[in-house]
Design a protein around this motif. Sequence first.
Motif, PDB file in Angstrom:
ATOM      1  N   ALA A  48       0.836  -1.213   0.000  1.00  0.00           N
ATOM      2  CA  ALA A  48       0.000   0.000   0.000  1.00  0.00           C
ATOM      3  C   ALA A  48       0.865   1.255   0.000  1.00  0.00           C
ATOM      4  O   ALA A  48       0.557   2.230  -0.687  1.00  0.00           O
ATOM      5  CB  ALA A  48      -0.932  -0.003   1.205  1.00  0.00           C
ATOM      6  N   ALA A  49       1.955   1.221   0.765  1.00  0.00           N
ATOM      7  CA  ALA A  49       2.849   2.385   0.806  1.00  0.00           C
ATOM      8  C   ALA A  49       3.542   2.582  -0.534  1.00  0.00           C
ATOM      9  O   ALA A  49       3.632   3.701  -1.045  1.00  0.00           O
ATOM     10  CB  ALA A  49       3.870   2.211   1.924  1.00  0.00           C
ATOM     11  N   LEU A  50       4.013   1.494  -1.126  1.00  0.00           N
ATOM     12  CA  LEU A  50       4.746   1.599  -2.390  1.00  0.00           C
ATOM     13  C   LEU A  50       3.850   2.002  -3.558  1.00  0.00           C
ATOM     14  O   LEU A  50       4.347   2.521  -4.558  1.00  0.00           O
ATOM     15  CB  LEU A  50       5.456   0.278  -2.709  1.00  0.00           C
ATOM     16  CG  LEU A  50       6.667  -0.024  -1.823  1.00  0.00           C
ATOM     17  CD1 LEU A  50       7.136  -1.450  -2.025  1.00  0.00           C
ATOM     18  CD2 LEU A  50       7.795   0.955  -2.111  1.00  0.00           C
ATOM     19  N   ARG A  74       8.089  15.959  -3.289  1.00  0.00           N
ATOM     20  CA  ARG A  74       7.571  16.815  -4.360  1.00  0.00           C
ATOM     21  C   ARG A  74       6.387  16.160  -5.058  1.00  0.00           C
ATOM     22  O   ARG A  74       5.564  16.821  -5.667  1.00  0.00           O
ATOM     23  CB  ARG A  74       8.673  17.114  -5.376  1.00  0.00           C
ATOM     24  CG  ARG A  74       9.862  17.849  -4.771  1.00  0.00           C
ATOM     25  CD  ARG A  74      10.984  17.968  -5.749  1.00  0.00           C
ATOM     26  NE  ARG A  74      11.379  16.618  -6.199  1.00  0.00           N
ATOM     27  CZ  ARG A  74      12.239  16.385  -7.173  1.00  0.00           C
ATOM     28  NH1 ARG A  74      12.808  17.361  -7.811  1.00  0.00           N
ATOM     29  NH2 ARG A  74      12.526  15.147  -7.509  1.00  0.00           N
ATOM     30  N   LYS A  75       6.318  14.823  -4.999  1.00  0.00           N
ATOM     31  CA  LYS A  75       5.263  14.098  -5.696  1.00  0.00           C
ATOM     32  C   LYS A  75       4.088  13.721  -4.809  1.00  0.00           C
ATOM     33  O   LYS A  75       2.977  13.517  -5.290  1.00  0.00           O
ATOM     34  CB  LYS A  75       5.834  12.825  -6.329  1.00  0.00           C
ATOM     35  CG  LYS A  75       6.851  13.097  -7.418  1.00  0.00           C
ATOM     36  CD  LYS A  75       7.352  11.825  -8.018  1.00  0.00           C
ATOM     37  CE  LYS A  75       8.355  12.118  -9.130  1.00  0.00           C
ATOM     38  NZ  LYS A  75       8.911  10.891  -9.694  1.00  0.00           N
ATOM     39  N   SER A  76       4.332  13.567  -3.504  1.00  0.00           N
ATOM     40  CA  SER A  76       3.264  13.140  -2.595  1.00  0.00           C
ATOM     41  C   SER A  76       3.624  13.575  -1.173  1.00  0.00           C
ATOM     42  O   SER A  76       4.681  14.145  -0.938  1.00  0.00           O
ATOM     43  CB  SER A  76       3.110  11.624  -2.672  1.00  0.00           C
ATOM     44  OG  SER A  76       1.993  11.226  -1.932  1.00  0.00           O
ATOM     45  N   ASP A  77       2.740  13.275  -0.237  1.00  0.00           N
ATOM     46  CA  ASP A  77       3.013  13.600   1.160  1.00  0.00           C
ATOM     47  C   ASP A  77       2.654  12.422   2.061  1.00  0.00           C
ATOM     48  O   ASP A  77       2.096  11.420   1.600  1.00  0.00           O
ATOM     49  CB  ASP A  77       2.278  14.872   1.578  1.00  0.00           C
ATOM     50  CG  ASP A  77       0.776  14.752   1.433  1.00  0.00           C
ATOM     51  OD1 ASP A  77       0.305  13.694   0.991  1.00  0.00           O
ATOM     52  OD2 ASP A  77       0.084  15.718   1.759  1.00  0.00           O
ATOM     53  N   VAL A  78       2.963  12.555   3.330  1.00  0.00           N
ATOM     54  CA  VAL A  78       2.748  11.468   4.287  1.00  0.00           C
ATOM     55  C   VAL A  78       1.266  11.140   4.410  1.00  0.00           C
ATOM     56  O   VAL A  78       0.887   9.975   4.551  1.00  0.00           O
ATOM     57  CB  VAL A  78       3.345  11.836   5.660  1.00  0.00           C
ATOM     58  CG1 VAL A  78       3.050  10.756   6.685  1.00  0.00           C
ATOM     59  CG2 VAL A  78       4.838  12.043   5.538  1.00  0.00           C
ATOM     60  N   ALA A  79       0.421  12.148   4.340  1.00  0.00           N
ATOM     61  CA  ALA A  79      -1.024  11.921   4.469  1.00  0.00           C
ATOM     62  C   ALA A  79      -1.539  10.994   3.372  1.00  0.00           C
ATOM     63  O   ALA A  79      -2.417  10.154   3.620  1.00  0.00           O
ATOM     64  CB  ALA A  79      -1.759  13.256   4.424  1.00  0.00           C
ATOM     65  N   ALA A  80      -0.993  11.092   2.173  1.00  0.00           N
ATOM     66  CA  ALA A  80      -1.418  10.213   1.077  1.00  0.00           C
ATOM     67  C   ALA A  80      -1.009   8.771   1.358  1.00  0.00           C
ATOM     68  O   ALA A  80      -1.777   7.835   1.093  1.00  0.00           O
ATOM     69  CB  ALA A  80      -0.818  10.692  -0.238  1.00  0.00           C
ATOM     70  N   VAL A  81       0.172   8.584   1.923  1.00  0.00           N
ATOM     71  CA  VAL A  81       0.629   7.231   2.267  1.00  0.00           C
ATOM     72  C   VAL A  81      -0.265   6.655   3.359  1.00  0.00           C
ATOM     73  O   VAL A  81      -0.717   5.500   3.278  1.00  0.00           O
ATOM     74  CB  VAL A  81       2.105   7.247   2.727  1.00  0.00           C
ATOM     75  CG1 VAL A  81       2.554   5.856   3.148  1.00  0.00           C
ATOM     76  CG2 VAL A  81       3.009   7.809   1.645  1.00  0.00           C
ATOM     77  N   LYS A  83      -3.293   7.450   4.058  1.00  0.00           N
ATOM     78  CA  LYS A  83      -4.624   7.197   3.500  1.00  0.00           C
ATOM     79  C   LYS A  83      -4.662   5.852   2.784  1.00  0.00           C
ATOM     80  O   LYS A  83      -5.617   5.084   2.937  1.00  0.00           O
ATOM     81  CB  LYS A  83      -4.986   8.326   2.532  1.00  0.00           C
ATOM     82  CG  LYS A  83      -6.347   8.211   1.933  1.00  0.00           C
ATOM     83  CD  LYS A  83      -6.623   9.372   0.996  1.00  0.00           C
ATOM     84  CE  LYS A  83      -7.930   9.176   0.261  1.00  0.00           C
ATOM     85  NZ  LYS A  83      -8.163  10.229  -0.726  1.00  0.00           N
ATOM     86  N   ASN A  84      -3.614   5.537   2.030  1.00  0.00           N
ATOM     87  CA  ASN A  84      -3.562   4.249   1.326  1.00  0.00           C
ATOM     88  C   ASN A  84      -3.465   3.080   2.301  1.00  0.00           C
ATOM     89  O   ASN A  84      -4.048   2.017   2.070  1.00  0.00           O
ATOM     90  CB  ASN A  84      -2.380   4.221   0.357  1.00  0.00           C
ATOM     91  CG  ASN A  84      -2.654   5.036  -0.881  1.00  0.00           C
ATOM     92  OD1 ASN A  84      -3.790   5.402  -1.160  1.00  0.00           O
ATOM     93  ND2 ASN A  84      -1.609   5.331  -1.627  1.00  0.00           N
ATOM     94  N   ALA A  87      -6.805   2.497   3.806  1.00  0.00           N
ATOM     95  CA  ALA A  87      -7.715   1.891   2.820  1.00  0.00           C
ATOM     96  C   ALA A  87      -7.571   0.374   2.756  1.00  0.00           C
ATOM     97  O   ALA A  87      -8.514  -0.325   2.374  1.00  0.00           O
ATOM     98  CB  ALA A  87      -7.473   2.506   1.448  1.00  0.00           C
ATOM     99  N   VAL A  88      -6.386  -0.158   3.123  1.00  0.00           N
ATOM    100  CA  VAL A  88      -6.199  -1.605   3.107  1.00  0.00           C
ATOM    101  C   VAL A  88      -6.493  -2.226   4.467  1.00  0.00           C
ATOM    102  O   VAL A  88      -6.297  -3.431   4.653  1.00  0.00           O
ATOM    103  CB  VAL A  88      -4.786  -2.011   2.615  1.00  0.00           C
ATOM    104  CG1 VAL A  88      -4.589  -1.594   1.166  1.00  0.00           C
ATOM    105  CG2 VAL A  88      -3.698  -1.480   3.516  1.00  0.00           C
ATOM    106  N   GLY A  89      -6.949  -1.422   5.438  1.00  0.00           N
ATOM    107  CA  GLY A  89      -7.440  -1.967   6.699  1.00  0.00           C
ATOM    108  C   GLY A  89      -6.504  -1.897   7.885  1.00  0.00           C
ATOM    109  O   GLY A  89      -6.744  -2.556   8.894  1.00  0.00           O
ATOM    110  N   HIS A  90      -5.453  -1.112   7.824  1.00  0.00           N
ATOM    111  CA  HIS A  90      -4.527  -1.029   8.951  1.00  0.00           C
ATOM    112  C   HIS A  90      -4.567   0.362   9.577  1.00  0.00           C
ATOM    113  O   HIS A  90      -4.573   1.366   8.868  1.00  0.00           O
ATOM    114  CB  HIS A  90      -3.106  -1.362   8.502  1.00  0.00           C
ATOM    115  CG  HIS A  90      -2.943  -2.813   8.190  1.00  0.00           C
ATOM    116  ND1 HIS A  90      -2.642  -3.739   9.155  1.00  0.00           N
ATOM    117  CD2 HIS A  90      -3.090  -3.496   7.040  1.00  0.00           C
ATOM    118  CE1 HIS A  90      -2.595  -4.934   8.611  1.00  0.00           C
ATOM    119  NE2 HIS A  90      -2.864  -4.811   7.313  1.00  0.00           N
ATOM    120  N   ASP A  91      -4.560   0.383  10.908  1.00  0.00           N
ATOM    121  CA  ASP A  91      -4.581   1.646  11.638  1.00  0.00           C
ATOM    122  C   ASP A  91      -3.187   2.268  11.647  1.00  0.00           C
ATOM    123  O   ASP A  91      -2.178   1.564  11.746  1.00  0.00           O
ATOM    124  CB  ASP A  91      -5.018   1.430  13.089  1.00  0.00           C
ATOM    125  CG  ASP A  91      -6.437   0.903  13.197  1.00  0.00           C
ATOM    126  OD1 ASP A  91      -7.194   1.038  12.214  1.00  0.00           O
ATOM    127  OD2 ASP A  91      -6.773   0.367  14.270  1.00  0.00           O
TER     128      ASP A  91
END
Length: 136
Positions: A48-50, A74-81, A83-84, A87-91
Amino acid sequence: MKKIILVFSLFLIGFSVQSQEVIKNKNAKISFKVDGICGMCKKRIETAALKTKGVKFAVWSVETHQLNLIMDERKSDVAAVQKNILAVGHDVLLEEDKKLEATTEAYNSVHPCCKYREDEIVKEHSGELKKQKKKN
């Protein structure tokens, strides 16, 4: 003369605004904790992170629950990681007693042996005995 002063002041304002921009690192090292209990959780969390744009490297530890990332800010941030991962079910575990919880639907989508919120399943995993010790 007024035009010269106006152009000069606009130039100074533009220069000062530009100098206040935050420089984003293309190889930022970031780490935070994610809840999980086994090797299947490890694979799911790392995948999910990758899949997040800009993440170059992701390793999650079953023992420490620490997720270490190298990412291009520059391409993404920690919040996007995060969030993903939610989405796969891990807190995502934040500071003391604070966490971002995955939705019930996302949590129910994980494999039955990966139900890290249920005590019986946690006890079945030898790695989770360490988690219980941390709580004490």
